[in-house]
Motif scaffolding. Structure first.
Motif, PDB file in Angstrom:
ATOM      1  N   PHE A  74       0.855  -1.186   0.000  1.00  0.00           N
ATOM      2  CA  PHE A  74       0.000   0.000   0.000  1.00  0.00           C
ATOM      3  C   PHE A  74       0.894   1.240   0.000  1.00  0.00           C
ATOM      4  CE2 PHE A  74      -2.941   3.094   2.024  1.00  0.00           C
ATOM      5  CZ  PHE A  74      -3.980   2.993   1.113  1.00  0.00           C
ATOM      6  N   GLN A  75       0.596   2.203  -0.848  1.00  0.00           N
ATOM      7  CA  GLN A  75       1.488   3.352  -1.049  1.00  0.00           C
ATOM      8  C   GLN A  75       1.163   4.567  -0.186  1.00  0.00           C
ATOM      9  OE1 GLN A  75       4.321   3.217  -3.028  1.00  0.00           O
ATOM     10  NE2 GLN A  75       3.750   1.068  -2.936  1.00  0.00           N
ATOM     11  N   ARG A  76      -0.025   4.605   0.436  1.00  0.00           N
ATOM     12  CA  ARG A  76      -0.417   5.803   1.182  1.00  0.00           C
ATOM     13  C   ARG A  76      -0.681   5.475   2.655  1.00  0.00           C
ATOM     14  NH1 ARG A  76      -4.361   5.712  -2.460  1.00  0.00           N
ATOM     15  NH2 ARG A  76      -5.919   6.147  -0.867  1.00  0.00           N
ATOM     16  N   CYS A  77       0.293   4.898   3.318  1.00  0.00           N
ATOM     17  CA  CYS A  77       0.168   4.554   4.742  1.00  0.00           C
ATOM     18  C   CYS A  77       0.434   5.793   5.598  1.00  0.00           C
ATOM     19  CB  CYS A  77       1.197   3.490   5.125  1.00  0.00           C
ATOM     20  SG  CYS A  77       1.107   1.991   4.179  1.00  0.00           S
ATOM     21  N   CYS A  78      -0.225   5.836   6.738  1.00  0.00           N
ATOM     22  CA  CYS A  78      -0.002   6.916   7.700  1.00  0.00           C
ATOM     23  C   CYS A  78       0.125   6.316   9.091  1.00  0.00           C
ATOM     24  CB  CYS A  78      -1.170   7.901   7.707  1.00  0.00           C
ATOM     25  SG  CYS A  78      -1.442   8.691   6.136  1.00  0.00           S
ATOM     26  N   ALA A  79       1.038   6.853   9.857  1.00  0.00           N
ATOM     27  CA  ALA A  79       1.200   6.458  11.253  1.00  0.00           C
ATOM     28  C   ALA A  79       1.200   7.733  12.084  1.00  0.00           C
ATOM     29  CB  ALA A  79       2.499   5.685  11.457  1.00  0.00           C
ATOM     30  N   LEU A  80       0.266   7.803  13.017  1.00  0.00           N
ATOM     31  CA  LEU A  80       0.155   8.959  13.900  1.00  0.00           C
ATOM     32  C   LEU A  80       0.971   8.687  15.152  1.00  0.00           C
ATOM     33  CD1 LEU A  80      -3.734   9.424  13.650  1.00  0.00           C
ATOM     34  CD2 LEU A  80      -1.962  10.325  12.112  1.00  0.00           C
ATOM     35  N   LYS A  81       1.977   9.501  15.427  1.00  0.00           N
ATOM     36  CA  LYS A  81       2.828   9.351  16.617  1.00  0.00           C
ATOM     37  C   LYS A  81       2.078   9.934  17.816  1.00  0.00           C
ATOM     38  CE  LYS A  81       6.652   8.801  19.001  1.00  0.00           C
ATOM     39  NZ  LYS A  81       6.486   7.782  19.989  1.00  0.00           N
ATOM     40  N   LEU A  82       1.780   9.089  18.796  1.00  0.00           N
ATOM     41  CA  LEU A  82       0.934   9.471  19.920  1.00  0.00           C
ATOM     42  C   LEU A  82       1.736   9.927  21.131  1.00  0.00           C
ATOM     43  CD1 LEU A  82      -1.497   6.419  19.775  1.00  0.00           C
ATOM     44  CD2 LEU A  82      -1.642   8.584  18.523  1.00  0.00           C
ATOM     45  N   TYR A  83       1.150  10.849  21.882  1.00  0.00           N
ATOM     46  CA  TYR A  83       1.695  11.245  23.184  1.00  0.00           C
ATOM     47  C   TYR A  83       0.556  11.799  24.035  1.00  0.00           C
ATOM     48  CZ  TYR A  83       1.650  16.299  22.149  1.00  0.00           C
ATOM     49  OH  TYR A  83       1.269  17.583  21.868  1.00  0.00           O
ATOM     50  N   ASP A  84       0.836  12.081  25.290  1.00  0.00           N
ATOM     51  CA  ASP A  84      -0.151  12.603  26.237  1.00  0.00           C
ATOM     52  C   ASP A  84      -1.444  11.782  26.186  1.00  0.00           C
ATOM     53  OD1 ASP A  84      -1.180  14.165  28.248  1.00  0.00           O
ATOM     54  OD2 ASP A  84      -1.734  15.842  26.943  1.00  0.00           O
ATOM     55  N   VAL A  85      -1.288  10.493  26.247  1.00  0.00           N
ATOM     56  CA  VAL A  85      -2.420   9.564  26.215  1.00  0.00           C
ATOM     57  C   VAL A  85      -3.047   9.545  27.604  1.00  0.00           C
ATOM     58  CG1 VAL A  85      -3.014   7.132  25.901  1.00  0.00           C
ATOM     59  CG2 VAL A  85      -1.308   8.192  24.417  1.00  0.00           C
ATOM     60  N   THR A  86      -4.343   9.878  27.685  1.00  0.00           N
ATOM     61  CA  THR A  86      -5.011  10.017  28.968  1.00  0.00           C
ATOM     62  C   THR A  86      -6.372   9.329  28.926  1.00  0.00           C
ATOM     63  OG1 THR A  86      -3.907  12.134  29.313  1.00  0.00           O
ATOM     64  CG2 THR A  86      -5.818  11.667  30.699  1.00  0.00           C
ATOM     65  N   GLU A  87      -6.540   8.341  29.784  1.00  0.00           N
ATOM     66  CA  GLU A  87      -7.801   7.602  29.842  1.00  0.00           C
ATOM     67  C   GLU A  87      -8.746   8.270  30.833  1.00  0.00           C
ATOM     68  OE1 GLU A  87      -9.276   2.958  30.280  1.00  0.00           O
ATOM     69  OE2 GLU A  87      -7.235   3.494  30.822  1.00  0.00           O
ATOM     70  N   PHE A  88     -10.044   8.170  30.576  1.00  0.00           N
ATOM     71  CA  PHE A  88     -11.052   8.688  31.499  1.00  0.00           C
ATOM     72  C   PHE A  88     -11.316   7.682  32.605  1.00  0.00           C
ATOM     73  CE2 PHE A  88     -13.263  11.204  27.874  1.00  0.00           C
ATOM     74  CZ  PHE A  88     -12.355  12.235  27.998  1.00  0.00           C
ATOM     75  N   GLU A  89     -11.546   8.187  33.800  1.00  0.00           N
ATOM     76  CA  GLU A  89     -11.961   7.347  34.925  1.00  0.00           C
ATOM     77  C   GLU A  89     -13.345   6.753  34.656  1.00  0.00           C
ATOM     78  OE1 GLU A  89     -12.545   7.804  39.738  1.00  0.00           O
ATOM     79  OE2 GLU A  89     -12.832   9.563  38.480  1.00  0.00           O
ATOM     80  N   GLU A  90     -14.222   7.539  34.083  1.00  0.00           N
ATOM     81  CA  GLU A  90     -15.570   7.106  33.679  1.00  0.00           C
ATOM     82  C   GLU A  90     -15.673   7.313  32.187  1.00  0.00           C
ATOM     83  OE1 GLU A  90     -18.501   6.106  35.387  1.00  0.00           O
ATOM     84  OE2 GLU A  90     -17.321   5.880  37.209  1.00  0.00           O
TER      85      GLU A  90
ATOM     86  N   PHE B 246     -13.116  13.687  34.512  1.00  0.00           N
ATOM     87  CA  PHE B 246     -12.745  12.270  34.539  1.00  0.00           C
ATOM     88  C   PHE B 246     -11.403  11.911  33.921  1.00  0.00           C
ATOM     89  CE2 PHE B 246     -17.495  12.167  34.605  1.00  0.00           C
ATOM     90  CZ  PHE B 246     -17.617  11.726  35.915  1.00  0.00           C
ATOM     91  N   SER B 247     -10.597  12.888  33.505  1.00  0.00           N
ATOM     92  CA  SER B 247      -9.272  12.570  32.967  1.00  0.00           C
ATOM     93  C   SER B 247      -8.399  12.023  34.079  1.00  0.00           C
ATOM     94  CB  SER B 247      -8.604  13.812  32.379  1.00  0.00           C
ATOM     95  OG  SER B 247      -9.268  14.227  31.222  1.00  0.00           O
ATOM     96  N   LEU B 248      -7.737  10.925  33.809  1.00  0.00           N
ATOM     97  CA  LEU B 248      -6.852  10.319  34.811  1.00  0.00           C
ATOM     98  C   LEU B 248      -5.495  11.020  34.810  1.00  0.00           C
ATOM     99  CD1 LEU B 248      -7.657   6.521  34.341  1.00  0.00           C
ATOM    100  CD2 LEU B 248      -8.422   8.044  36.154  1.00  0.00           C
ATOM    101  N   ASP B 249      -5.536  12.332  34.969  1.00  0.00           N
ATOM    102  CA  ASP B 249      -4.298  13.115  34.996  1.00  0.00           C
ATOM    103  C   ASP B 249      -4.161  13.907  36.290  1.00  0.00           C
ATOM    104  OD1 ASP B 249      -6.213  15.035  34.654  1.00  0.00           O
ATOM    105  OD2 ASP B 249      -5.474  15.770  32.739  1.00  0.00           O
TER     106      ASP B 249
END
Length: 179
Positions: free
Chosen positions: A96-112, A152-155
């Protein structure tokens, strides 16, 4: 007002299996066939966990968008040596010629989690995207998501009584919608 000038939230749909990896921080990239726009880099992107959870479960930010063919993306992300690297080839295909990868950071899960059912009780247009959705400041969900994030951010900003806070946020939005 023109949509480009209005405030908006970004919601991206991710299968529950991969969303769990993101929030466990074992997956540092989100792979897509279509990239985000550069103007959306470093902004909160709310994660809708599709399939199992059917809820907004947190947010992430994207620092970079890698583009290339399947092999280039595998090497650039380190997935060429990971045991789960075959999943990337399964997703894109071998060449596949048009691949994209998003580099993630500041990943924060919700408590609820904010369930699709609760979102639909506030806005009948609360269908979640297959890929990405923008929620503009005139949508009742806009304020709900912002308040949910704050409560609800777990931060470190957790509320004292999650059940009561959840009810208050939803009830306030429903009352606003009846006016």
């Amino acid at each position: 007002m023109d949509k480009k000038q209005r405030d908006r939230l970004i919601v991206i749909s991710i299968m529950s299996y991969y969303a769990r990896q993101i929030f466990a921080e074992t997956k540092g990239y989100e792979f897509r066939k279509s990239p985000l726009k550069d103007c959306d880099l470093n902004k909160k992107i709310y994660v809708y966990s599709a399939k199992e959870d059917k809820a907004l479960i947190g947010y992430m930010k994207v620092s970079d968008i890698l583009k290339g063919n399947t092999n280039q993306i595998l090497k650039a992300t380190g997935y060429d040596v990971r045991p789960d690297g075959h999943e990337i080839v399964d997703y894109y295909g071998q060449n596949f010629q048009r691949c994209c990868a998003l580099k993630l950071y500041d990943v924060t899960e919700f408590e609820e989690y904010l369930s699709l059912r609760d979102m639909r009780s506030i806005s009948k247009n609360a269908d979640m995207p297959q890929y990405i959705k923008f929620i503009y400041d005139n949508d009742p969900l806009y304020e709900v998501i912002k308040e949910w994030d704050e409560a609800f951010s777990l931060d470190g900003n957790l509320c004292d009584n999650p059940s009561k806070t959840k009810q208050m946020i939803l009830q306030k939005a429903r009352m606003k919608g009846k006016k």
